[in-house]
Design a protein around this motif. Sequence first.
Motif, PDB file in Angstrom:
ATOM      1  N   GLY A  84     -14.297  -7.940  -7.712  1.00 44.36           N
ATOM      2  CA  GLY A  84     -13.175  -8.660  -8.303  1.00 44.36           C
ATOM      3  C   GLY A  84     -12.968  -8.467  -9.790  1.00 44.36           C
ATOM      4  N   GLN A  85     -13.626  -7.484 -10.382  1.00 40.22           N
ATOM      5  CA  GLN A  85     -13.439  -7.213 -11.801  1.00 40.22           C
ATOM      6  C   GLN A  85     -12.227  -6.295 -12.008  1.00 40.22           C
ATOM      7  OE1 GLN A  85     -15.524  -8.657 -14.235  1.00 40.22           O
ATOM      8  NE2 GLN A  85     -16.194  -9.774 -12.396  1.00 40.22           N
ATOM      9  N   TYR A  86     -11.546  -6.491 -13.145  1.00 39.67           N
ATOM     10  CA  TYR A  86     -10.404  -5.645 -13.498  1.00 39.67           C
ATOM     11  C   TYR A  86     -10.864  -4.633 -14.538  1.00 39.67           C
ATOM     12  CZ  TYR A  86      -7.538  -9.127 -11.137  1.00 39.67           C
ATOM     13  OH  TYR A  86      -6.987  -9.965 -10.204  1.00 39.67           O
ATOM     14  N   VAL A  87     -10.633  -3.363 -14.248  1.00 40.91           N
ATOM     15  CA  VAL A  87     -11.105  -2.296 -15.131  1.00 40.91           C
ATOM     16  C   VAL A  87      -9.939  -1.374 -15.488  1.00 40.91           C
ATOM     17  CG1 VAL A  87     -12.705  -0.377 -15.404  1.00 40.91           C
ATOM     18  CG2 VAL A  87     -13.386  -2.381 -14.054  1.00 40.91           C
ATOM     19  N   GLY A  88      -9.600  -1.328 -16.774  1.00 38.88           N
ATOM     20  CA  GLY A  88      -8.554  -0.424 -17.231  1.00 38.88           C
ATOM     21  C   GLY A  88      -9.045   1.003 -17.276  1.00 38.88           C
ATOM     22  N   VAL A  89      -8.131   1.956 -17.134  1.00 36.72           N
ATOM     23  CA  VAL A  89      -8.532   3.362 -17.055  1.00 36.72           C
ATOM     24  C   VAL A  89      -8.146   4.172 -18.301  1.00 36.72           C
ATOM     25  CG1 VAL A  89      -8.322   3.262 -14.554  1.00 36.72           C
ATOM     26  CG2 VAL A  89      -6.423   4.162 -15.897  1.00 36.72           C
ATOM     27  N   LEU A  90      -7.591   3.517 -19.320  1.00 39.32           N
ATOM     28  CA  LEU A  90      -7.147   4.266 -20.499  1.00 39.32           C
ATOM     29  C   LEU A  90      -8.203   4.347 -21.593  1.00 39.32           C
ATOM     30  CD1 LEU A  90      -4.400   3.902 -19.057  1.00 39.32           C
ATOM     31  CD2 LEU A  90      -3.363   3.724 -21.312  1.00 39.32           C
TER      32      LEU A  90
ATOM     33  N   PRO B 263       0.831  -1.217   0.000  1.00 38.77           N
ATOM     34  CA  PRO B 263       0.000   0.000   0.000  1.00 38.77           C
ATOM     35  C   PRO B 263       0.860   1.259   0.000  1.00 38.77           C
ATOM     36  CG  PRO B 263      -0.881  -1.610   1.529  1.00 38.77           C
ATOM     37  CD  PRO B 263       0.445  -2.159   1.065  1.00 38.77           C
ATOM     38  N   ALA B 264       0.421   2.261  -0.750  1.00 34.55           N
ATOM     39  CA  ALA B 264       1.221   3.472  -0.940  1.00 34.55           C
ATOM     40  C   ALA B 264       1.645   4.121   0.372  1.00 34.55           C
ATOM     41  CB  ALA B 264       0.443   4.466  -1.797  1.00 34.55           C
TER      42      ALA B 264
ATOM     43  N   ASP C 247       5.743  -3.382 -18.716  1.00 30.57           N
ATOM     44  CA  ASP C 247       5.749  -3.917 -17.355  1.00 30.57           C
ATOM     45  C   ASP C 247       5.693  -2.803 -16.312  1.00 30.57           C
ATOM     46  OD1 ASP C 247       5.863  -6.489 -18.319  1.00 30.57           O
ATOM     47  OD2 ASP C 247       8.038  -6.668 -18.110  1.00 30.57           O
ATOM     48  N   GLY C 248       6.189  -1.633 -16.674  1.00 29.68           N
ATOM     49  CA  GLY C 248       6.185  -0.509 -15.738  1.00 29.68           C
ATOM     50  C   GLY C 248       4.897   0.287 -15.722  1.00 29.68           C
ATOM     51  N   ILE C 249       4.075   0.154 -16.765  1.00 28.15           N
ATOM     52  CA  ILE C 249       2.854   0.973 -16.813  1.00 28.15           C
ATOM     53  C   ILE C 249       1.582   0.179 -16.518  1.00 28.15           C
ATOM     54  CG2 ILE C 249       3.851   2.662 -18.400  1.00 28.15           C
ATOM     55  CD1 ILE C 249       2.175   1.288 -20.641  1.00 28.15           C
ATOM     56  N   VAL C 250       1.685  -1.120 -16.406  1.00 23.76           N
ATOM     57  CA  VAL C 250       0.518  -1.911 -16.011  1.00 23.76           C
ATOM     58  C   VAL C 250       0.538  -1.982 -14.486  1.00 23.76           C
ATOM     59  CG1 VAL C 250      -0.683  -4.125 -16.195  1.00 23.76           C
ATOM     60  CG2 VAL C 250       0.548  -3.207 -18.168  1.00 23.76           C
ATOM     61  N   ARG C 251      -0.139  -1.025 -13.864  1.00 26.12           N
ATOM     62  CA  ARG C 251      -0.040  -0.831 -12.421  1.00 26.12           C
ATOM     63  C   ARG C 251      -1.402  -0.824 -11.742  1.00 26.12           C
ATOM     64  NH1 ARG C 251       4.181   2.315 -10.494  1.00 26.12           N
ATOM     65  NH2 ARG C 251       3.075   2.186  -8.496  1.00 26.12           N
ATOM     66  N   THR C 252      -1.533  -1.660 -10.722  1.00 22.21           N
ATOM     67  CA  THR C 252      -2.758  -1.707  -9.930  1.00 22.21           C
ATOM     68  C   THR C 252      -3.036  -0.345  -9.300  1.00 22.21           C
ATOM     69  OG1 THR C 252      -2.158  -3.978  -9.356  1.00 22.21           O
ATOM     70  CG2 THR C 252      -3.955  -2.972  -8.108  1.00 22.21           C
ATOM     71  N   ASP C 253      -4.286   0.088  -9.374  1.00 29.21           N
ATOM     72  CA  ASP C 253      -4.768   1.343  -8.807  1.00 29.21           C
ATOM     73  C   ASP C 253      -4.232   2.572  -9.519  1.00 29.21           C
ATOM     74  OD1 ASP C 253      -6.375   0.105  -6.871  1.00 29.21           O
ATOM     75  OD2 ASP C 253      -4.705  -0.036  -5.454  1.00 29.21           O
TER      76      ASP C 253
ATOM     77  N   ILE D  75      -9.226  -2.687  -9.469  1.00 24.20           N
ATOM     78  CA  ILE D  75      -9.916  -3.921  -9.122  1.00 24.20           C
ATOM     79  C   ILE D  75     -11.169  -3.534  -8.345  1.00 24.20           C
ATOM     80  CG2 ILE D  75      -9.783  -6.163  -7.991  1.00 24.20           C
ATOM     81  CD1 ILE D  75      -6.733  -5.965  -8.205  1.00 24.20           C
ATOM     82  N   THR D  76     -12.321  -3.873  -8.881  1.00 20.77           N
ATOM     83  CA  THR D  76     -13.581  -3.479  -8.253  1.00 20.77           C
ATOM     84  C   THR D  76     -13.889  -4.360  -7.049  1.00 20.77           C
ATOM     85  OG1 THR D  76     -14.919  -4.950  -9.631  1.00 20.77           O
ATOM     86  CG2 THR D  76     -14.451  -2.740 -10.500  1.00 20.77           C
TER      87      THR D  76
END
Length: 212
Positions: A124-130, A61-62, A109-115, A120-121
């Motif tokens: 449990g769904q994965y939603v891209g933001v681009l 966590p950040a 690999d550096g730009i596929v980042r959680t949150d 992740i809803t």
Amino acid sequence: MKLLHVDASPRTGMSNSRALSAYFVEQVRERVPDLSVDYLDLAVDIPPHVTESFAIATYTPADRRSPEMMAALAYSDAMCTRLLDADALLFAMPMHNWSMPSTFKAFVDGIVRTDITYKITADGQYVGVLGGKKVLFLTTRGADLRPGSPFADMDALTPALRAAFGFIGVREPLFVDAQPVQFADPDARAEALDRARAELVSVARLWAGSVG
């Protein structure tokens, strides 16, 4: 319109992908005078490969990251910010051994980042933001991988790009593939580059028509 222009060829001179990406930017600028370009050269600003410290920091966590963890994520954080700040994305690269150059894989690999680039809803769904960004992949291939060619089933690059960027929200990217440009006779090479330039003009017109 703000464009993030990424070149991934290791060749700084005599590079077909670099020449074509520069041509595309010129075509867009002619049609969108207030175009703003954020340029990233992965042969100069080389992305670090994923390390154990990066992986650990990513999933911490950040508010619990140590200074060392934040340092491990610094390049990735900066790249994600540039990606998210852009309205349009241009990724230019040669095909290396049927897929992407290693520097571009490290960039991905550096730009596929959680949150950051995907969420992740609660269910449990994965939603891209681009979603909503204009995206063009411009590739150059030594061999001819078009349907019907002997190498048509060797294209690991296109599906890899679709999968990685689809995961972070890019659903309808455009592709312009210059092929064949190396293992071909001069006439076939010239025809491939002419086809690519014509396609790039069409994409520039499309993007310009959607602005404003």
